[in-house]
Design an enzyme around this catalytic site. Structure first.
Site, PDB file in Angstrom:
ATOM      1  N   HIS A  19       0.678  -1.282  -0.012  1.00 46.14           N
ATOM      2  CA  HIS A  19       0.114  -0.006   0.014  1.00 46.14           C
ATOM      3  C   HIS A  19       0.767   1.240   0.116  1.00 46.14           C
ATOM      4  O   HIS A  19       0.559   2.182  -0.609  1.00 46.14           O
ATOM      5  CB  HIS A  19      -0.944   0.161   1.268  1.00 46.14           C
ATOM      6  N   ARG A  92      -2.249  -6.116  -8.196  1.00 47.74           N
ATOM      7  CA  ARG A  92      -1.226  -7.019  -8.138  1.00 47.74           C
ATOM      8  C   ARG A  92      -0.903  -7.950  -9.237  1.00 47.74           C
ATOM      9  O   ARG A  92      -0.358  -7.940 -10.123  1.00 47.74           O
ATOM     10  CB  ARG A  92      -1.325  -7.745  -6.700  1.00 47.74           C
TER      11      ARG A  92
END
Ligand code: PNS
Length: 163
Positions: A19, A92
């Site tokens: 993050h 991702r």
């Protein structure tokens, strides 16, 4: 020219290195980036919204154009309230894509003034997720590479006290 504002929403339960990488890179692209702790109805949280916000604040204290907020409502509404032109998401693997694509289209329908932008994760964070980190930490594994150093001790204390 008016200020370019973006929001970076998520559960952040807790914030990970993945993050923080996305937040840092996005903060360089906008005048202001608002990291907003939100509610994902399909998740059960370990940390309260206030705790998640506090942890993020510790991690972004050196990024002057980043603010942290909590909002319990629709992301599209929040983006409109904040006058944001973009929603920033990290991607991702392909497994993230379908769900994120669906959310991006829904948010566009609810708020046509905001674009969802996807930043690809850095290679070292491809496999990283908050739930994986909690699972490893809960079983006594080493998660020091996955969590920002400033919140590492707090998280470990909390997770081990729950077991
Ligand atoms: O980190 P997460 O759990 O993948 O984040 C998902 C989140 C919190 C950004 C998403 O669930 C969300 O936007 N929640 C707010 C409510 C909302 O707007 N739902 C409709 C999205 S299409």
């Amino acid at each position: 020219m008016s200020e370019r504002i973006a929001v970076c929403p998520g559960s952040f339960d807790p914030i990970t290195m993945g993050h923080l990488d996305i937040i840092t890179r996005a903060s360089a692209m906008f005048d202001k980036l608002i990291v907003v702790v939100m509610n994902n109805i399909s998740k059960h949280y370990t940390f309260s919204p206030a705790e998640r916000k506090e942890m993020i604040e510790k991690c972004v204290k050196d990024l002057p154009n980043v603010q942290v907020d909590v909002y319990d409502g629709l992301l599209a509404e929040y983006a409109a309230q904040q006058n944001a032109c973009a929603i920033i998401k990290g991607l991702r693997a392909m497994s993230d894509f379908e769900y994120e694509f669906q959310m991006a289209l829904t948010n566009k329908k609810l708020n046509p003034n905001v674009e969802t932008l996807f930043l690809t994760t850095s290679a070292e964070n491809m496999y990283l997720s908050s739930s994986m980190v909690k699972q490893i930490a809960g079983m006594g594994g080493d998660v020091s590479d996955f969590l920002p150093e400033v919140i590492y001790d707090d998280i470990l204390k909390r997770i081990s006290s729950k077991n």
